[in-house]
Scaffold this active site. Structure first.
Site, PDB file in Angstrom:
ATOM      1  N   ARG A  97     -12.965  51.715  99.096  1.00  0.00           N
ATOM      2  CA  ARG A  97     -11.958  51.661 100.167  1.00  0.00           C
ATOM      3  C   ARG A  97     -12.632  51.768 101.538  1.00  0.00           C
ATOM      4  O   ARG A  97     -12.212  51.116 102.491  1.00  0.00           O
ATOM      5  CB  ARG A  97     -10.914  52.763  99.950  1.00  0.00           C
ATOM      6  CG  ARG A  97      -9.601  52.522 100.699  1.00  0.00           C
ATOM      7  CD  ARG A  97      -9.578  53.152 102.093  1.00  0.00           C
ATOM      8  NE  ARG A  97      -9.924  54.526 102.021  1.00  0.00           N
ATOM      9  CZ  ARG A  97     -10.744  55.147 102.885  1.00  0.00           C
ATOM     10  NH1 ARG A  97     -11.278  54.508 103.908  1.00  0.00           N
ATOM     11  NH2 ARG A  97     -11.058  56.421 102.729  1.00  0.00           N
ATOM     12  N   PHE A 136     -19.553  49.508 111.807  1.00  0.00           N
ATOM     13  CA  PHE A 136     -18.969  50.023 113.054  1.00  0.00           C
ATOM     14  C   PHE A 136     -19.823  51.193 113.522  1.00  0.00           C
ATOM     15  O   PHE A 136     -19.893  52.226 112.844  1.00  0.00           O
ATOM     16  CB  PHE A 136     -17.545  50.479 112.746  1.00  0.00           C
ATOM     17  CG  PHE A 136     -16.811  51.206 113.843  1.00  0.00           C
ATOM     18  CD1 PHE A 136     -16.064  50.507 114.790  1.00  0.00           C
ATOM     19  CD2 PHE A 136     -16.801  52.602 113.888  1.00  0.00           C
ATOM     20  CE1 PHE A 136     -15.336  51.189 115.770  1.00  0.00           C
ATOM     21  CE2 PHE A 136     -16.075  53.281 114.862  1.00  0.00           C
ATOM     22  CZ  PHE A 136     -15.336  52.570 115.799  1.00  0.00           C
ATOM     23  N   LEU A 138     -20.328  54.065 115.921  1.00  0.00           N
ATOM     24  CA  LEU A 138     -19.856  54.974 116.973  1.00  0.00           C
ATOM     25  C   LEU A 138     -20.653  56.283 116.936  1.00  0.00           C
ATOM     26  O   LEU A 138     -21.206  56.714 117.943  1.00  0.00           O
ATOM     27  CB  LEU A 138     -18.349  55.253 116.783  1.00  0.00           C
ATOM     28  CG  LEU A 138     -17.696  56.156 117.835  1.00  0.00           C
ATOM     29  CD1 LEU A 138     -17.728  55.505 119.217  1.00  0.00           C
ATOM     30  CD2 LEU A 138     -16.239  56.479 117.460  1.00  0.00           C
ATOM     31  N   SER A 145     -18.251  64.462 116.540  1.00  0.00           N
ATOM     32  CA  SER A 145     -16.863  64.734 116.944  1.00  0.00           C
ATOM     33  C   SER A 145     -16.635  64.421 118.413  1.00  0.00           C
ATOM     34  O   SER A 145     -15.493  64.267 118.842  1.00  0.00           O
ATOM     35  CB  SER A 145     -16.525  66.202 116.676  1.00  0.00           C
ATOM     36  OG  SER A 145     -16.629  66.482 115.307  1.00  0.00           O
ATOM     37  N   LEU A 346      -9.333  69.935  83.494  1.00  0.00           N
ATOM     38  CA  LEU A 346     -10.098  69.265  82.435  1.00  0.00           C
ATOM     39  C   LEU A 346     -11.212  70.146  81.888  1.00  0.00           C
ATOM     40  O   LEU A 346     -11.995  69.705  81.038  1.00  0.00           O
ATOM     41  CB  LEU A 346     -10.671  67.932  82.933  1.00  0.00           C
ATOM     42  CG  LEU A 346      -9.765  66.710  82.658  1.00  0.00           C
ATOM     43  CD1 LEU A 346      -8.505  66.766  83.499  1.00  0.00           C
ATOM     44  CD2 LEU A 346     -10.506  65.411  82.907  1.00  0.00           C
ATOM     45  N   GLU A 371     -14.022  59.771 110.356  1.00  0.00           N
ATOM     46  CA  GLU A 371     -12.834  59.326 111.108  1.00  0.00           C
ATOM     47  C   GLU A 371     -12.094  60.520 111.712  1.00  0.00           C
ATOM     48  O   GLU A 371     -10.867  60.544 111.764  1.00  0.00           O
ATOM     49  CB  GLU A 371     -11.875  58.558 110.199  1.00  0.00           C
ATOM     50  CG  GLU A 371     -12.516  57.409 109.484  1.00  0.00           C
ATOM     51  CD  GLU A 371     -12.429  56.133 110.267  1.00  0.00           C
ATOM     52  OE1 GLU A 371     -11.686  56.095 111.274  1.00  0.00           O
ATOM     53  OE2 GLU A 371     -13.119  55.176 109.894  1.00  0.00           O
ATOM     54  N   GLY A 372     -12.866  61.499 112.182  1.00  0.00           N
ATOM     55  CA  GLY A 372     -12.292  62.721 112.737  1.00  0.00           C
ATOM     56  C   GLY A 372     -12.188  63.765 111.654  1.00  0.00           C
ATOM     57  O   GLY A 372     -11.561  63.545 110.613  1.00  0.00           O
ATOM     58  N   HIS A 374     -11.310  67.378 109.663  1.00  0.00           N
ATOM     59  CA  HIS A 374     -10.076  68.153 109.422  1.00  0.00           C
ATOM     60  C   HIS A 374      -9.753  69.017 110.655  1.00  0.00           C
ATOM     61  O   HIS A 374      -8.602  69.092 111.095  1.00  0.00           O
ATOM     62  CB  HIS A 374     -10.347  69.032 108.193  1.00  0.00           C
ATOM     63  CG  HIS A 374      -9.141  69.686 107.626  1.00  0.00           C
ATOM     64  ND1 HIS A 374      -8.108  68.987 107.045  1.00  0.00           N
ATOM     65  CD2 HIS A 374      -8.795  71.004 107.535  1.00  0.00           C
ATOM     66  CE1 HIS A 374      -7.177  69.832 106.608  1.00  0.00           C
ATOM     67  NE2 HIS A 374      -7.570  71.054 106.907  1.00  0.00           N
ATOM     68  N   ASP A 375     -10.779  69.656 111.211  1.00  0.00           N
ATOM     69  CA  ASP A 375     -10.574  70.527 112.393  1.00  0.00           C
ATOM     70  C   ASP A 375     -10.138  69.710 113.600  1.00  0.00           C
ATOM     71  O   ASP A 375      -9.236  70.105 114.343  1.00  0.00           O
ATOM     72  CB  ASP A 375     -11.890  71.230 112.787  1.00  0.00           C
ATOM     73  CG  ASP A 375     -12.419  72.147 111.702  1.00  0.00           C
ATOM     74  OD1 ASP A 375     -11.615  72.694 110.937  1.00  0.00           O
ATOM     75  OD2 ASP A 375     -13.662  72.311 111.637  1.00  0.00           O
TER      76      ASP A 375
HETATM   77  C1  LIG Z   1     -20.247  58.989 104.316  1.00  0.00           C
HETATM   78  C2  LIG Z   1     -19.952  58.863 105.773  1.00  0.00           C
HETATM   79  C3  LIG Z   1     -19.667  57.625 106.323  1.00  0.00           C
HETATM   80  C4  LIG Z   1     -19.444  57.500 107.704  1.00  0.00           C
HETATM   81  N1  LIG Z   1     -19.219  56.254 108.238  1.00  0.00           N
HETATM   82  C5  LIG Z   1     -19.174  56.115 109.599  1.00  0.00           C
HETATM   83  C6  LIG Z   1     -19.112  54.816 110.191  1.00  0.00           C
HETATM   84  O1  LIG Z   1     -18.999  53.789 109.494  1.00  0.00           O
HETATM   85  N2  LIG Z   1     -19.170  54.709 111.554  1.00  0.00           N
HETATM   86  C7  LIG Z   1     -19.265  55.806 112.357  1.00  0.00           C
HETATM   87  O2  LIG Z   1     -19.326  55.645 113.577  1.00  0.00           O
HETATM   88  N3  LIG Z   1     -19.321  57.062 111.827  1.00  0.00           N
HETATM   89  C8  LIG Z   1     -19.286  57.254 110.474  1.00  0.00           C
HETATM   90  N4  LIG Z   1     -19.364  58.506 109.918  1.00  0.00           N
HETATM   91  C9  LIG Z   1     -19.551  59.659 110.812  1.00  0.00           C
HETATM   92  C10 LIG Z   1     -18.361  60.609 110.872  1.00  0.00           C
HETATM   93  O3  LIG Z   1     -17.305  60.014 111.595  1.00  0.00           O
HETATM   94  C11 LIG Z   1     -18.859  61.922 111.490  1.00  0.00           C
HETATM   95  O4  LIG Z   1     -19.657  62.566 110.504  1.00  0.00           O
HETATM   96  C12 LIG Z   1     -17.718  62.824 111.924  1.00  0.00           C
HETATM   97  O5  LIG Z   1     -17.053  62.291 113.043  1.00  0.00           O
HETATM   98  C13 LIG Z   1     -18.190  64.246 112.276  1.00  0.00           C
HETATM   99  O6  LIG Z   1     -19.292  64.202 113.135  1.00  0.00           O
HETATM  100  P1  LIG Z   1     -20.599  65.083 112.785  1.00  0.00           P
HETATM  101  O7  LIG Z   1     -20.997  64.777 111.383  1.00  0.00           O
HETATM  102  O8  LIG Z   1     -21.596  64.836 113.863  1.00  0.00           O
HETATM  103  O9  LIG Z   1     -20.094  66.581 112.811  1.00  0.00           O
HETATM  104  P2  LIG Z   1     -19.966  67.490 114.113  1.00  0.00           P
HETATM  105  O10 LIG Z   1     -19.219  66.800 115.173  1.00  0.00           O
HETATM  106  O11 LIG Z   1     -21.307  68.050 114.427  1.00  0.00           O
HETATM  107  O12 LIG Z   1     -19.045  68.671 113.551  1.00  0.00           O
HETATM  108  C14 LIG Z   1     -19.565  69.777 112.780  1.00  0.00           C
HETATM  109  C15 LIG Z   1     -18.423  70.778 112.576  1.00  0.00           C
HETATM  110  O13 LIG Z   1     -17.999  71.281 113.836  1.00  0.00           O
HETATM  111  C16 LIG Z   1     -16.598  71.118 113.983  1.00  0.00           C
HETATM  112  N5  LIG Z   1     -16.278  70.870 115.377  1.00  0.00           N
HETATM  113  C17 LIG Z   1     -16.801  69.925 116.209  1.00  0.00           C
HETATM  114  N6  LIG Z   1     -16.239  69.995 117.425  1.00  0.00           N
HETATM  115  C18 LIG Z   1     -15.311  70.988 117.361  1.00  0.00           C
HETATM  116  C19 LIG Z   1     -14.362  71.521 118.293  1.00  0.00           C
HETATM  117  N7  LIG Z   1     -14.220  71.032 119.527  1.00  0.00           N
HETATM  118  N8  LIG Z   1     -13.567  72.556 117.876  1.00  0.00           N
HETATM  119  C20 LIG Z   1     -13.669  73.039 116.611  1.00  0.00           C
HETATM  120  N9  LIG Z   1     -14.542  72.575 115.691  1.00  0.00           N
HETATM  121  C21 LIG Z   1     -15.342  71.550 116.061  1.00  0.00           C
HETATM  122  C22 LIG Z   1     -16.249  69.929 113.093  1.00  0.00           C
HETATM  123  O14 LIG Z   1     -14.884  69.967 112.691  1.00  0.00           O
HETATM  124  C23 LIG Z   1     -17.195  70.133 111.922  1.00  0.00           C
HETATM  125  O15 LIG Z   1     -16.620  71.035 111.003  1.00  0.00           O
HETATM  126  C24 LIG Z   1     -19.499  58.655 108.535  1.00  0.00           C
HETATM  127  C25 LIG Z   1     -19.755  59.914 107.953  1.00  0.00           C
HETATM  128  C26 LIG Z   1     -19.974  60.029 106.586  1.00  0.00           C
HETATM  129  C27 LIG Z   1     -20.258  61.388 106.014  1.00  0.00           C
END
Ligand SMILES: Cc1cc2nc3c(=O)[nH]c(=O)nc-3n(C[C@H](O)[C@H](O)[C@H](O)COP(=O)(O)OP(=O)(O)OC[C@H]3O[C@@H](n4cnc5c(N)ncnc54)[C@H](O)[C@@H]3O)c2cc1C
Length: 392
Positions: A97, A136, A138, A145, A346, A371-372, A374-375
């Site tokens: 998906r 994509f 980003l 985040s 299971l 895609e953003g 849970h937090d």
């Molecule tokens: C398998 C996979 C595929 C992906 N595919 C794509 C893709 O195709 N294109 C793309 O662009 N990205 C992709 N991503 C990236 C994904 O969107 C990011 O991992 C996600 O947005 C979180 O960013 P980060 O991993 O840098 O975590 P961080 O931003 O470092 O966050 C770490 C923790 O801190 C928390 N946090 C951050 N800011 C705050 C705040 N202001 N207040 C409270 N808590 C906060 C977060 O909720 C999280 O729990 C993919 C990720 C995975 C794992």
């Protein structure tokens, strides 16, 4: 892996809310998943490889650009049909998906909405048919985040742009033909650029050692003085709102997709609970197991209603980004909790690749983050209801 005996739960007769076309599209996707995905997906997840042979099938069921107009090769369907296709594919596997979501909402959508007519004609038909796969870009190593902080940038060199920077965690990156990349210009404004494989200085190394979305290929996008032709800049929208508009569309699809994963876990656990005997009776006769199943079907039904209503609002153009955030967050969390409970039901078999549950559970750990997170979606709802911004 066990034969795919899936029967979709529909506790509130939600089929009555669907049109004949919705049901036809959904049933075609369901049949395809049973025939072409279920028999092979466990093997590909175990060996951490995307099954490229299913790309044509994804195109055939309309999974690449379900709502993109037919003149550009899309299926010309409505938003609920798009959601149903995502639900059925994720019932098979979240990684498959993910490939369809990225192609449709994160690559075709920005080219359709923010591109010019030449760009639409050049890219969309090839993406719709699966001849080309897109990614994509980003997220960056230091900006997940908070994508507005991105450092990937391009300079105007007169007859071309010079692109530098790196993106990470990018779905489809290792084999993508094109990438829609978000980068800042010299004034710090975010624009989308279409980067094509073969451009000098553009590389896409694969990310290994994932315990989640193993049947989806993830990688980096690296730009080392890449000369991008000026006609590859998406001209009709700039600023952070441009990539966020794509994410709205993808998050909507995820809200539906997660229901598919949850339905598969519930259906598997329900069947198992009637067959598995302990203490001389089926485990489904024990109240503790019935509690799990009753809560699962309740949560699935609530999620289905949320997704359907969001589909109606998205179709008539009234769904807000915050409403989409709520559905993405709720439905993925719902699916993850159901996967965990179903896995316990299971017993030891729950950790085996004989059944799909553990794969769904591990996949959903990515879906709840990408895609953003849970937090972040909770904070978007918090901002929406209070008017107070927790990000600043
Ligand atoms: C398998 C996979 C595929 C992906 N595919 C794509 C893709 O195709 N294109 C793309 O662009 N990205 C992709 N991503 C990236 C994904 O969107 C990011 O991992 C996600 O947005 C979180 O960013 P980060 O991993 O840098 O975590 P961080 O931003 O470092 O966050 C770490 C923790 O801190 C928390 N946090 C951050 N800011 C705050 C705040 N202001 N207040 C409270 N808590 C906060 C977060 O909720 C999280 O729990 C993919 C990720 C995975 C794992």
């Amino acid at each position: 892996m066990k034969p795919d005996l899936f029967e979709a739960p529909d506790y509130y007769n939600l089929d009555e809310l669907l049109t004949e076309e919705h049901k036809l599209v959904r049933d075609a996707a369901r049949e395809w998943v049973k025939r072409d995905v279920s028999p092979i997906i466990e093997e590909y997840a175990q060996k951490a490889e995307f099954p490229k042979q299913i790309v044509q099938g994804l195109a055939d069921i309309g999974a690449f650009g379900p709502y993109i107009p037919e003149e550009y090769g899309g299926a010309g369907l409505d938003q609920i049909a798009y959601g149903l296709i995502m639900q059925e594919i994720e019932r098979g596997d979240s990684g498959v998906r993910s490939t369809a979501s990225v192609q449709s909402s994160l690559v075709m959508y920005p080219i359709w909405k923010y591109g010019n007519e030449v760009q639409r004609q050049k890219y969309l038909p090839k993406l719709a048919s699966g001849e080309w796969i897109g990614s994509f870009g980003l997220t960056e190593p230091d900006h997940g985040s908070n994508p507005g902080g991105m450092v990937t940038n391009f300079k105007d060199m007169g007859d071309h742009y010079l692109l530098n920077g790196a993106k990470m965690w990018i779905s489809n990156a290792p084999f993508c033909n094109i990438a829609v990349v978000w980068a800042k210009n010299e004034e710090g404004r975010i624009h989308g650029l279409v980067v094509e494989r073969g451009m000098v200085g553009f590389t896409t190394p694969e990310t290994h050692n994932k315990w989640s979305l193993r049947a989806s290929a993830t990688g980096e996008l690296i730009f080392d003085n890449v000369k991008v032709p000026k006609e590859n800049l998406l001209p009709n929208k700039s600023g952070l709102g441009a990539p966020l508009g794509c994410l709205d569309s993808a998050r909507f699809g995820i809200a539906w997709g997660a229901i598919g994963a949850a339905m598969d876990c519930y259906d598997t656990a329900l069947r198992y609970s009637k067959e598995r005997l302990q203490f001389g009776k089926p485990i489904g006769q024990f109240q503790l197991q019935q509690k799990k199943l009753a809560e699962m079907i309740t949560e699935i039904t609530k999620a289905q209603l949320l997704a359907w209503r969001l589909g109606v609002m998205r179709e008539n153009g009234t769904a807000t980004s915050a409403q989409i955030s709520m559905a993405k967050r709720n439905n993925v969390d719902m699916a993850l909790k159901i996967a965990r409970d179903a896995r316990q039901m299971l017993g030891g078999m729950g950790i085996s690749g004989e059944y799909s549950i553990m794969r769904h559970m591990m996949n959903l750990e990515s879906v709840v983050t990408y895609e953003g997170t849970h937090d972040i979606h909770l904070l978007i709802t918090g901002l929406d209801v209070t008017g107070l911004n927790a990000f600043k």
